[in-house]
Motif scaffolding. Structure first.
Motif, PDB file in Angstrom:
ATOM      1  N   ASN A 546       7.740  -3.890   1.103  1.00  0.00           N
ATOM      2  CA  ASN A 546       6.936  -5.164   0.445  1.00  0.00           C
ATOM      3  C   ASN A 546       5.085  -4.592   1.081  1.00  0.00           C
ATOM      4  O   ASN A 546       5.234  -4.515   2.548  1.00  0.00           O
ATOM      5  CB  ASN A 546       7.416  -6.926   1.081  1.00  0.00           C
ATOM      6  CG  ASN A 546       6.670  -7.980  -0.091  1.00  0.00           C
ATOM      7  OD1 ASN A 546       4.793  -7.581   0.351  1.00  0.00           O
ATOM      8  ND2 ASN A 546       7.312  -8.096  -0.144  1.00  0.00           N
ATOM      9  N   PRO A 547       5.002  -4.681   0.260  1.00  0.00           N
ATOM     10  CA  PRO A 547       3.268  -4.013   0.416  1.00  0.00           C
ATOM     11  C   PRO A 547       2.668  -4.517   1.692  1.00  0.00           C
ATOM     12  O   PRO A 547       1.283  -4.623   2.172  1.00  0.00           O
ATOM     13  CB  PRO A 547       2.593  -3.327  -0.437  1.00  0.00           C
ATOM     14  CG  PRO A 547       3.720  -4.317  -1.957  1.00  0.00           C
ATOM     15  CD  PRO A 547       5.069  -4.464  -1.087  1.00  0.00           C
ATOM     16  N   LYS A 548       2.635  -6.010   1.349  1.00  0.00           N
ATOM     17  CA  LYS A 548       1.816  -7.274   2.269  1.00  0.00           C
ATOM     18  C   LYS A 548       2.558  -7.401   3.611  1.00  0.00           C
ATOM     19  O   LYS A 548       1.496  -7.543   4.003  1.00  0.00           O
ATOM     20  CB  LYS A 548       2.043  -8.685   1.386  1.00  0.00           C
ATOM     21  CG  LYS A 548       1.602  -8.423  -0.073  1.00  0.00           C
ATOM     22  CD  LYS A 548       1.691 -10.697  -0.421  1.00  0.00           C
ATOM     23  CE  LYS A 548       3.316 -10.754  -1.302  1.00  0.00           C
ATOM     24  NZ  LYS A 548       3.757  -9.914  -2.068  1.00  0.00           N
ATOM     25  N   GLY A 717       7.108 -12.897  -6.262  1.00  0.00           N
ATOM     26  CA  GLY A 717       6.526 -12.834  -5.541  1.00  0.00           C
ATOM     27  C   GLY A 717       6.635 -13.483  -3.887  1.00  0.00           C
ATOM     28  O   GLY A 717       7.261 -14.632  -3.879  1.00  0.00           O
ATOM     29  N   ALA A 746       0.934 -13.717   5.361  1.00  0.00           N
ATOM     30  CA  ALA A 746       0.268 -13.267   3.717  1.00  0.00           C
ATOM     31  C   ALA A 746       1.038 -13.467   2.601  1.00  0.00           C
ATOM     32  O   ALA A 746       2.065 -14.326   2.308  1.00  0.00           O
ATOM     33  CB  ALA A 746       1.200 -11.464   3.536  1.00  0.00           C
ATOM     34  N   GLY A 748      -1.842 -14.412  -0.164  1.00  0.00           N
ATOM     35  CA  GLY A 748      -2.402 -14.328  -1.170  1.00  0.00           C
ATOM     36  C   GLY A 748      -4.613 -15.496  -0.347  1.00  0.00           C
ATOM     37  O   GLY A 748      -4.210 -15.337   0.785  1.00  0.00           O
ATOM     38  N   HIS A 809      -3.550 -12.048   5.448  1.00  0.00           N
ATOM     39  CA  HIS A 809      -4.149 -10.850   4.083  1.00  0.00           C
ATOM     40  C   HIS A 809      -3.778 -11.473   3.148  1.00  0.00           C
ATOM     41  O   HIS A 809      -2.855 -11.962   2.466  1.00  0.00           O
ATOM     42  CB  HIS A 809      -2.513 -10.203   4.513  1.00  0.00           C
ATOM     43  CG  HIS A 809      -2.455  -9.037   3.825  1.00  0.00           C
ATOM     44  ND1 HIS A 809      -3.772  -8.009   3.857  1.00  0.00           N
ATOM     45  CD2 HIS A 809      -2.124  -8.418   2.503  1.00  0.00           C
ATOM     46  CE1 HIS A 809      -3.514  -7.375   2.784  1.00  0.00           C
ATOM     47  NE2 HIS A 809      -2.424  -7.491   2.152  1.00  0.00           N
ATOM     48  N   GLU A 811      -4.160 -10.673  -0.583  1.00  0.00           N
ATOM     49  CA  GLU A 811      -3.866  -9.647  -1.176  1.00  0.00           C
ATOM     50  C   GLU A 811      -2.794  -9.671  -1.851  1.00  0.00           C
ATOM     51  O   GLU A 811      -1.874 -10.404  -0.927  1.00  0.00           O
ATOM     52  CB  GLU A 811      -4.204  -8.472  -1.271  1.00  0.00           C
ATOM     53  CG  GLU A 811      -5.985  -7.920  -0.613  1.00  0.00           C
ATOM     54  CD  GLU A 811      -5.666  -6.165  -0.949  1.00  0.00           C
ATOM     55  OE1 GLU A 811      -4.633  -5.548  -0.672  1.00  0.00           O
ATOM     56  OE2 GLU A 811      -6.594  -6.355  -0.187  1.00  0.00           O
ATOM     57  N   GLY A 812      -2.443  -9.455  -3.114  1.00  0.00           N
ATOM     58  CA  GLY A 812      -1.116  -9.535  -3.193  1.00  0.00           C
ATOM     59  C   GLY A 812      -0.888 -10.764  -4.824  1.00  0.00           C
ATOM     60  O   GLY A 812       0.637 -10.176  -5.198  1.00  0.00           O
TER      61      GLY A 812
END
Length: 863
Positions: A546-548, A717, A746, A748, A809, A811-812
Motif C-alpha cells: 500500500n503506497p499510503k 481503498g 493515512a 486522506g 499523510h 494523500e491517496g
C-alpha cells in the motif's frame, strides 16, 4: 440546611441524608455535576467546597452546611474553562465539568505559589489523578491546564457565538465547547420534564433459566423477556417498573416476584469450544435472535455445533497456505513463527451510561436517547412499537460517549418507551454503572492460533489464523477475517469461530476485531523480522504494497527514537524499548446522507439527522458549510441529533465525516445557486426561508459494495496507520510505562485538524488501556460480572498517558468527494501490538496474553 452555591444562598432539606451530588443535580438543577461511578473513582461529580475539590458522590450533603460550594456553572468564564474550550481538552464532554472544577482549584493554588510558570505533566497528572476521561482527551487537558496556569487565558478573547446563540467566552475548537465547559450542555441523564417517572430494569440473577411467571400484584410492570421466556446471562433484562423517583422505583422492583426454573449454564469457555455443555441456543429460531458483536453479525453464514459457531472464513487459497506452513516447519523452521495469542474482553464503559427518556403525545412517540444512531433508533422504534416512522421523533443533542455500544434499540430504550406507554407519562431509564459494566457491551475476548511462514527471499509465504471469539451470547466475531487485507497476496487460511456461553453479549467496539487481530499478526511480523535479521519497519514496508502506508513507514523509520534507542533495553531494573506496528481499515460511508440548509434571520442553519458523541460532527458540519459558502462560522448554525430531519449517518464504522462533508458541500453549492450568485453573505438578509437539500455525491469509480444496505457501503481503498512506541519496563514490579507514542495516519485530507488529532490521541489512550489494564472478568461458577465498578475495571487515567505525536499523510483518497475518510478506528488498531513489541525490545520476552499484567511480565522474565 443552608449553604452558599456559586455565590447564592440556598436552603435544602437533607433529612433523608442524601449525597451532595443528589442535592446539586436533582434539587438545585445544577446538572453540570455528573454522576458516573458513585464510588469516588472518576471525578465527574467534583465540586469545590470552600475552594477545595471534593467528589460529591461520596460527600454527605449535610457536610455542606454553612460552606461555600462552587460547581462548574460557577466557573463559567474562568481561565481554566476558557482554556479547555480553546485547547480542545474535551470530546464527548461528560467528564469535562469535573475536570474543570478540579483543574481550577489546582490552577489557583499553582498560580499563588509559582506565578505564571507553567506546571509540568507530572504536576498536572498528580493534581488530576482522580479524574477519568473515557474518550482519552488527556493530551488536550495537559495543554489546557498548563496554558491556564501560564496565564494564556486570563483575558477572554473576542467572543464567538456558541450553539445556543449566546456569546461564548473563548475561541473554541468545537462548536458546542462553551456549553460543555460551563455545564449547560444537557445530556439525556440531565433531563427532568414535569411529571417524570424513573424506570428501573429488573435483571436475572441466573445465567440460564426459564421464567415461569412474573408476579407484581397491582404494580404496573413491563415484561422484557425474549419470546421463549429464557434468560441466558446474569443481568439479562426481565421486566421494568417505574416510580416518581429512583429510590421508589428500586423499592417497587424489589416487590416483583419472578419464578425462575434454573437451568444448567455453559460458563466454561474451554468446554464450549469443543461444542459440549448445556446449549445456549436450543434451535435455529433462537440462534437467529442471537445479538451481534460485530458490525455485520451473521453476514457470513456458518454452521453450528453445539455452542460453537463456525468457521466463517475469509481465506485465500487456504490449502496452499496450510501446505506451505507444513513444509516450512520441516525444511526451514527458523522461518516459521507460531503462537497462541489471547486477549481479554474490553468493556466500552462510556461515562454517560445508556439512557433514554420517552413519552407519548397525541399518538407520537418522543425519545431523548444517548445513542450513536438517532435516525436508526427512530426507524427501529417505529417498527418495534407499531407506529408510522413519521410519528417517532428521536433526539440525541449531546451524547456522552459510545465507542460502538450505543447503536440500535437497546434495552433502556425499549423499557422507557413501554413504561411511558403504560403510565401515560414521561419515563427515563438510566443504567447504573454496574449495569453498564455488565450489560452495556464489550469487545469479546479471543484466543488466536497463528502460524506464519517466510520463503527463501524473506517474503511472506503463507499465513494461517484461527480466532475463537468469546462474546457470551453474541455471535459475529471477525478477527481472523481482517488479516486478509494486510501484507500482499500470499495464501492464507483465516477462520473465525464464535464460542457461545451464558455470558452477556459483546458489541462492536471501535474497529471491531481490528486491535485484536493486530495483537497477534503484528507481533508475529515483528518476530519474523527478528528471525530474518531485518529491520521491523523495513520488513513491513517490503511486505506491504500500500503506497499510503509506504509513506508512513518512511516517516516512522526516520524518527530519531527508532534509530537511536531501539534494542537497548539493558539489564538493569528499568529497561527501555521501542516497538512498531501497522494496520489498515476499510473505508466505510453512508452514501444516502443528506444535509438541509435553511436561511433564517440572516444566518444559514445546517440540519442533518446525525449525532455527536464527541467526534465533532456538529463542528465538522458547521465548518464545512461555512467554508463552502465563504461565510464566517458565526453566520452558520448546525442543528443535529434530531431524527425528523434529513437522513444522517450512524456514528460508527468511521463513516460520519466522509458522509457528512460531501453532502454539506453539495448543499452549499445548491444554496449558492438558489441565491443567484457568489456573494452569499450579501444575499442572506433578504433570503429568509430559502431552503435546499444537498446529497452525498457518488465516489469516482463507485463503491466496492454494489448496493447500499441500511445506509452502509464500503468504499474503495484502505486507511492506514503505523505507530511507534517507547516504553519503560520496571522488571522488579512488573510495571510498563508508555513514555511516547508516534501515530502516523493515512486517511486522506484532514477536514478539522485539531479535532482529528484529538480523536487519534484518544484512540492511542484506549489502545493503552486494552494492552495494559482492561480486563472484564466474571465468576466462573455463577456467571456474574465481577468487574462491575470503575475500581475493579480500570481504564487509563491522565497519569497513564504518554506524550503522543500525530502525523497525517493526506494523500491517496482523491477519488472521494472532499478527499478524506474516517480515522477514529484506524487510529487505535496497532497500539496494543506496538506496545507489546516495545516490551519485547526492552526485555527480550514476548507477551502473548493481553492485558500485559505485572504478574504475567514477571513470570515471563522468570523473576
Amino acid at each position: 440546611m443552608e449553604f452558599e452555591v456559586n455565590g447564592a444562598r440556598r436552603t435544602v432539606d437533607v433529612d433523608d441524608d442524601p449525597a451532595a451530588v443528589e442535592v446539586v443535580r436533582d434539587r438545585l438543577g445544577l446538572t453540570g455535576t455528573k454522576l458516573v461511578c458513585a464510588g469516588g473513582v472518576c471525578g465527574a461529580c467534583t465540586i469545590q467546597v470552600d475552594g477545595e475539590p471534593r467528589v460529591s458522590c461520596l460527600t454527605p450533603a449535610a457536610r455542606l452546611a454553612g460552606r461555600s460550594v462552587t460547581t462548574v456553572e460557577g466557573l463559567a468564564g474562568h481561565p481554566v474553562a476558557r482554556a479547555f474550550a480553546a485547547e480542545d481538552a474535551l470530546q464527548c464532554g461528560y467528564c469535562t465539568p469535573g475536570f474543570i472544577v478540579g483543574a481550577a482549584a489546582f490552577c489557583e493554588r499553582w498560580r499563588a505559589e509559582h506565578g505564571t510558570t507553567p506546571p509540568g505533566r507530572e504536576q498536572i497528572a498528580e493534581a488530576l489523578a482522580g479524574h477519568l476521561c473515557r474518550c482519552g482527551a488527556y493530551e488536550g487537558i495537559y495543554r489546557a491546564v498548563a496554558a491556564a496556569c501560564a496565564g494564556d487565558h486570563d483575558t477572554a478573547p473576542a467572543g464567538t457565538t456558541g450553539t445556543t446563540g449566546r456569546e461564548a467566552t473563548t475561541t473554541a475548537a468545537r462548536a458546542e465547547a462553551p456549553e460543555k465547559t460551563d455545564g449547560s450542555a444537557r445530556y439525556t441523564t440531565d433531563l427532568h420534564p414535569e411529571g417524570l417517572l424513573e424506570g428501573v430494569i429488573i435483571r436475572s440473577p441466573h445465567a440460564h433459566a426459564h421464567v415461569r411467571s412474573l408476579e407484581a400484584g397491582d404494580l404496573p410492570l413491563v415484561p422484557l423477556l425474549p419470546p421463549d421466556g429464557i434468560v441466558r446471562y446474569v443481568g439479562q433484562p426481565v421486566a421494568a417498573v417505574a416510580a416518581p423517583d429512583r429510590a421508589a422505583a428500586r423499592a417497587a422492583a424489589a416487590r416483583v416476584v419472578v419464578d425462575y426454573e434454573v437451568l444448567p449454564a455453559a460458563l466454561d469457555v474451554r468446554l464450549a469450544r469443543t461444542g459440549e455443555g448445556p446449549l445456549v441456543y436450543e434451535d435455529k429460531a433462537a440462534r437467529k435472535r442471537a445479538p451481534g458483536s460485530g458490525e455485520t453479525p451473521q453476514l457470513i453464514p456458518a454452521r453450528w455445533r453445539g455452542n460453537l459457531r463456525g468457521p466463517s472464513a475469509m481465506s485465500k487459497r487456504p490449502a496452499a497456505a496450510v501446505r506451505r506452513i507444513r513444509e516450512a516447519r520441516t525444511n526451514t523452521p527458523e522461518r516459521v513463527v507460531e503462537g497462541v495469542f489471547t486477549t481479554a474482553a474490553q468493556t466500552h464503559t462510556p461515562l454517560e451510561p445508556h439512557a433514554c427518556l420517552a413519552h407519548w403525545a397525541e399518538g407520537t412517540l418522543h425519545i431523548q436517547v444517548s445513542t450513536q444512531s438517532v435516525k436508526r433508533v427512530a426507524e427501529l422504534a417505529a417498527e418495534r412499537f407499531g407506529v408510522p416512522v413519521e410519528r417517532v421523533v428521536a433526539r440525541a443533542v449531546h451524547v456522552g460517549g459510545g465507542f460502538g455500544c450505543k447503536m440500535g434499540l437497546t434495552s433502556d430504550v425499549v423499557a422507557a418507551v413501554e413504561l411511558a406507554r403504560l403510565h401515560g407519562a414521561p419515563v427515563r431509564v438510566v443504567l447504573d454503572r454496574d449495569e453498564e459494566l455488565t450489560d452495556g457491551g464489550y469487545r469479546p475476548g479471543t484466543r488466536i492460533r497463528l502460524a506464519m511462514a517466510a520463503d527463501d527471499a524473506g517474503d511472506l509465504s503463507a499465513l494461517a489464523m484461527d480466532a475463537d471469539n468469546d462474546g457470551g451470547v453474541s455471535v459475529g466475531g471477525s478477527v481472523a477475517a481482517l488479516a486478509r487485507f494486510m501484507y500482499g497476496k500470499a495464501p492464507r487460511r483465516l477462520r473465525d469461530f464464535d464460542t457461545v456461553t451464558h455470558q452477556p453479549p459483546g458489541a462492536p467496539f471501535r474497529g471491531p476485531g481490528g486491535p485484536t487481530m493486530c495483537w497477534a499478526l503484528e507481533q508475529a511480523v515483528d518476530e519474523m523480522a527478528h528471525r530474518l535479521g531485518q529491520d521491523p519497519i523495513a520488513l513491513r514496508r517490503r511486505w506491504d504494497g500500500n503506497p499510503k502506508r509506504h509513506a508512513l513507514y518512511d516517516w516512522a523509520a526516520a524518527l530519531p527514537v527508532w534509530t537511536s534507542r531501539r534494542g537497548r533495553g539493558g539489564t538493569g531494573r528499568y529497561r527501555r524499548g521501542v516497538g512498531v506496528a501497522a494496520a489498515n481499515w476499510l473505508y466505510f460511508l453512508d452514501p444516502v446522507t443528506e444535509v438541509e440548509l435553511t436561511v433564517e434571520d440572516g444566518a444559514v442553519v445546517a440540519r442533518c439527522a446525525v449525532q455527536d458523541m464527541g467526534t465533532g460532527s456538529r463542528t465538522v458540519l458547521r465548518r464545512a458549510v461555512a467554508e463552502a459558502l465563504g461565510l464566517p462560522e458565526t453566520r452558520v448554525r448546525a442543528e443535529i441529533g434530531h431524527s425528523d430531519t434529513v437522513h444522517g449517518p450512524t456514528s460508527g464504522g468511521s463513516r460520519t465525516t466522509p458522509s457528512l462533508v460531501p453532502a454539506a458541500a453539495d448543499a452549499a453549492a445548491r444554496l449558492r445557486e438558489a441565491l443567484g450568485g457568489s456573494d452569499v453573505a450579501a444575499r442572506l438578509d433578504a433570503a429568509h426561508g430559502v431552503r435546499v437539500t444537498g446529497r452525498r455525491p457518488r465516489d469516482r469509480h463507485g463503491y466496492v459494495t454494489p448496493f447500499t444496505l441500511g445506509g452502509f457501503a464500503i468504499g474503495r481503498g484502505f486507511t492506514g496507520s503505523v505507530q511507534v512506541a517507547e516504553v519503560e519496563v520496571d522488571t522488579r514490579l512488573g510495571r510498563i510505562r508508555p513514555l511516547r507514542v508516534w501515530s502516523g495516519i493515512a486517511a486522506g485530507r484532514i477536514h478539522q485538524d485539531r479535532l482529528a488529532r484529538s480523536q487519534c490521541e484518544g484512540a492511542v489512550v484506549q489502545g493503552i488501556g486494552y494492552a495494559l489494564y482492561e480486563e472484564r472478568r466474571a465468576d466462573p461458577v455463577t456467571g456474574r460480572v465481577l468487574t462491575e465498578n470503575l475500581e475493579d475495571y480500570r481504564i487509563p487515567g491522565i497519569g497513564d498517558t504518554p506524550e503522543i505525536t500525530v502525523h497525517f499523510h493526506q494523500e491517496g483518497f482523491e477519488h472521494v468527494p472532499g478527499g478524506g475518510v474516517g480515522l477514529g478506528e484506524i487510529a487505535t488498531l496497532p497500539t496494543a501490538a506496538c506496545l507489546a513489541n516495545a516490551v519485547h525490545d526492552a526485555t527480550g520476552w514476548r507477551p502473548y496474553d493481553m492485558p500485559i499484567r505485572p504478574d504475567r511480565l514477571l513470570e515471563g522474565l522468570g523473576t
